[in-house]
Write an enzyme that holds these catalytic residues in place. Structure first.
Site, PDB file in Angstrom:
ATOM      1  N   ARG A 242       0.861  -1.182   0.000  1.00  0.00           N
ATOM      2  CA  ARG A 242       0.000   0.000   0.000  1.00  0.00           C
ATOM      3  C   ARG A 242       0.897   1.232   0.000  1.00  0.00           C
ATOM      4  NH1 ARG A 242      -3.423  -2.481  -1.825  1.00  0.00           N
ATOM      5  NH2 ARG A 242      -5.531  -2.912  -1.064  1.00  0.00           N
ATOM      6  N   GLU A 271      -3.344   7.559  -4.049  1.00  0.00           N
ATOM      7  CA  GLU A 271      -3.563   7.236  -5.471  1.00  0.00           C
ATOM      8  C   GLU A 271      -5.024   7.456  -5.858  1.00  0.00           C
ATOM      9  OE1 GLU A 271      -2.212   3.096  -5.067  1.00  0.00           O
ATOM     10  OE2 GLU A 271      -4.251   2.427  -5.487  1.00  0.00           O
ATOM     11  N   HIS A 289      -1.223   0.359  -9.957  1.00  0.00           N
ATOM     12  CA  HIS A 289      -1.885  -0.619  -9.080  1.00  0.00           C
ATOM     13  C   HIS A 289      -2.375  -1.843  -9.873  1.00  0.00           C
ATOM     14  CE1 HIS A 289      -4.128  -0.976  -4.995  1.00  0.00           C
ATOM     15  NE2 HIS A 289      -3.835  -2.171  -5.463  1.00  0.00           N
TER      16      HIS A 289
HETATM   17  C1  8YV Z   1      -7.028  -4.998  -5.869  1.00  0.00           C
HETATM   18  C2  8YV Z   1      -5.245  -5.044  -4.059  1.00  0.00           C
HETATM   19  O1  8YV Z   1      -7.007  -4.824  -7.221  1.00  0.00           O
HETATM   20  O2  8YV Z   1      -6.314  -6.953  -3.249  1.00  0.00           O
HETATM   21  C3  8YV Z   1      -5.786  -5.904  -2.973  1.00  0.00           C
HETATM   22  O3  8YV Z   1      -5.649  -5.516  -1.816  1.00  0.00           O
HETATM   23  O4  8YV Z   1      -4.501  -4.174  -3.836  1.00  0.00           O
HETATM   24  C4  8YV Z   1      -5.628  -5.336  -5.468  1.00  0.00           C
HETATM   25  O5  8YV Z   1      -5.485  -6.694  -5.688  1.00  0.00           O
HETATM   26  C5  8YV Z   1      -7.683  -3.827  -5.247  1.00  0.00           C
HETATM   27  O6  8YV Z   1      -7.374  -3.648  -3.936  1.00  0.00           O
HETATM   28  C6  8YV Z   1      -9.190  -3.983  -5.397  1.00  0.00           C
HETATM   29  O7  8YV Z   1      -9.887  -3.628  -4.271  1.00  0.00           O
END
Ligand code: 8YV
Length: 323
Positions: A242, A271, A289
């Site tokens: 993150r 972001e 991302h």
């Molecule tokens: C997702 C991600 O695309 O799973 C997670 O925590 O960061 C990614 O795989 C995104 O968060 C969708 O909510």
């Protein structure tokens, strides 16, 4: 019994949307525009379940209402630092996530970033597309060897372990692991990994450091100016966790003053807004991302949400409950 009324906050893979629409009284978001905070609060009064993603900030303001209709927030994604678990808990709302099904693809992307930054792939592609490549020469875009180097993994959970497996068995890398809780000896042995007691102990030993810990307040700026200054001057930082885990201002300084070899980021603090100073560095690789962005992972994430919803509405404990 009436089908539960559910709201999907973003566009999902078509195969999953079709199954959701079949099994639930589902409202889909065909336009794929993120919900405004007021729309989210209104939805909490109407829907039995909301299926949010990382682009829905479900903090205290979103949860400020009396007796919501919503009983479950079935998050699409493994990370849930965008959801105020305590606030949801006060309303008795269950929160679930989608672990496991995206671990391999996210680790694949962390490997992509590690190789791109070490081998200067972003710089090379930019040069070629700008029509500036003058031809092969022994000193052109010389990067850093990856194979056989030391990789430090911060957060040795499911994704961290997949990263270790690729790096150790594919690239012969030595693995150092930092994790809050002790890692089982057989899990470490699978990649000949050594667990170290602290992040400060790990950083100076590594040629590459890859972040696989959760985000949220507890890990905000885990990698700050002090820890960046402990990195070897030729070491690289990779973040697929993150954005808030890295102090981006400190990172721009470290890149500007060449105190580290480079960095590769898939996630950003605030972001999709990108700190303009990050744009200045050629030794930084940035992706929007994409960690779990494969057809396979995104469908599996959707079906995992469906499993959680089905369990919940049929009176069973959802397997991925996080609160
Ligand atoms: C997702 C991600 O695309 O799973 C997670 O925590 O960061 C990614 O795989 C995104 O968060 C969708 O909510």
């Amino acid at each position: 019994m009436a089908k539960p009324r559910i709201l999907v906050t973003r566009r999902w893979p078509a195969a999953v949307e079709a199954r959701l629409a079949d099994r639930f009284d589902a409202v889909l978001n065909r336009s794929d525009t993120p919900l405004a905070p007021e729309e989210f609060r209104a939805a909490m009064r109407d829907y039995d379940a909301i299926l949010p993603t990382v682009t829905d900030k479900i903090g205290a303001p979103a949860l400020e209402l009396e007796r919501p209709q919503t009983k479950i927030l079935a998050n699409y994604g493994v990370g849930y630092s965008h959801i105020d678990l305590e606030g949801a808990g006060r309303h008795g709302i269950v929160v679930t996530n989608t672990p496991d099904v995206l671990s391999e693809c996210t680790a694949d992307l962390a490997m992509t970033l590690m190789l791109m930054v070490a081998r200067r792939a972003g710089e090379g592609e930019r040069e070629l597309r700008a029509g500036q490549w003058t031809g092969w020469r022994p000193t052109h875009l010389v990067g850093t060897k990856v194979s056989g180097k030391t990789l430090g993994i911060i957060g040795y959970g499911r994704i961290g372990q997949e990263m270790a497996r690729r790096a150790h068995h594919g690239f012969g890398m030595k693995i150092l692991a930092y994790n809050r809780s002790p890692v089982a000896p057989d899990v470490l042995a699978a990649c000949d990994a050594t667990q170290v007691a602290s992040i400060d102990e790990l950083i100076p030993e590594c040629d590459f450091i890859s972040l696989h810990c959760p985000g949220g307040a507890a890990n905000r700026h885990l990698i700050d100016a002090r820890r960046l200054s402990m990195m070897r001057p030729d070491a690289f930082l990779i973040n697929t966790a993150r954005g808030e885990v890295v102090d981006e201002v400190a990172l721009t300084q470290a890149l500007a003053f060449d105190t580290i070899g480079g960095a590769a980021l898939d996630v950003f603090d605030g972001e999709p807004r990108i700190n303009p100073d990050l744009m200045q560095s050629d030794r930084l690789v940035m992706l929007p991302h994409l960690g779990s962005a494969t057809r396979e992972a995104r469908e599996a994430m959707g079906f995992r949400v469906m499993d959680n919803l089905t369990d919940f509405f049929e009176g069973r404990e959802p397997r991925d409950r996080v609160n």
